[in-house]
Scaffold this motif. Structure first.
Motif, PDB file in Angstrom:
ATOM      1  N   SER A  91       0.424  -0.605  -0.162  1.00 52.60           N
ATOM      2  CA  SER A  91      -0.267  -0.132   0.094  1.00 52.60           C
ATOM      3  C   SER A  91       0.723   1.732   0.337  1.00 52.60           C
ATOM      4  CB  SER A  91      -0.432  -0.111   1.268  1.00 52.60           C
ATOM      5  OG  SER A  91      -1.422  -1.167   1.617  1.00 52.60           O
ATOM      6  N   ALA A 128      -2.262   5.375   0.343  1.00 52.31           N
ATOM      7  CA  ALA A 128      -3.625   4.936   1.109  1.00 52.31           C
ATOM      8  C   ALA A 128      -4.045   4.356  -0.297  1.00 52.31           C
ATOM      9  CB  ALA A 128      -4.494   6.211   1.238  1.00 52.31           C
ATOM     10  N   SER A 129      -3.853   3.263  -1.331  1.00 55.42           N
ATOM     11  CA  SER A 129      -4.205   2.778  -2.444  1.00 55.42           C
ATOM     12  C   SER A 129      -3.486   1.927  -2.532  1.00 55.42           C
ATOM     13  CB  SER A 129      -4.179   3.895  -3.600  1.00 55.42           C
ATOM     14  OG  SER A 129      -2.778   4.404  -4.010  1.00 55.42           O
TER      15      SER A 129
END
Length: 141
Positions: free
Chosen positions: A38, A41-42
């Protein structure tokens, strides 16, 4: 406490050693290595099909270079690696490792099954037929 500067060349070399260790750990066969982490936040990941036959190794060069970048990020963020090996036309074996700091910690059959059999979005079980979940071997980077 002083912060040590990163040496990008050394980090790429360590990522390369880890990547080759993951490739070699599973031995002869038709495999797919999946790396996931990650960032901001992706989710970030790549899947690399590769073949090992004796001392011969084949994988897409561009995918391997992309994997080095992802492994370098994983050194600080952490992440996971799984290798799916085709055993025959229907059956595959899945093994996995937790990655952090250019080290791979092998997962047990139960740990990898739990991770693979749970939908990451819903948390619901998502069984996969004809898959053997096996303990991962140690990686020598």
């Amino acid at each position: 406490m002083a912060h040590e500067p990163h040496d990008p060349l050394q980090e790429i070399q360590r990522a390369g050693s880890l990547l080759m260790g993951l490739f070699r750990a599973v031995g002869t066969g038709y495999h797919t290595l999946t790396l996931e982490t990650s960032a901001n936040a992706s989710r970030l990941g790549i899947a690399i099909p590769f073949i090992i036959e004796g001392k011969e190794f084949d994988a897409d060069r561009d995918a391997v270079l992309e994997a080095l970048v992802i492994l370098r990020l994983m050194a600080s963020q952490g992440g996971s690696a799984t290798v799916r090996t085709c055993l025959d036309e229907k059956t595959s074996r899945v093994r996995g490792w937790k990655l952090k700091g250019f080290h791979a910690t092998p997962l047990s059959p139960g740990e990898i099954a739990g991770a693979c059999l749970t939908d990451p979005e819903t948390g619901e079980p998502s069984p996969e037929p004809d898959v053997e979940y096996a303990g991962a071997p140690s990686v020598h980077a």
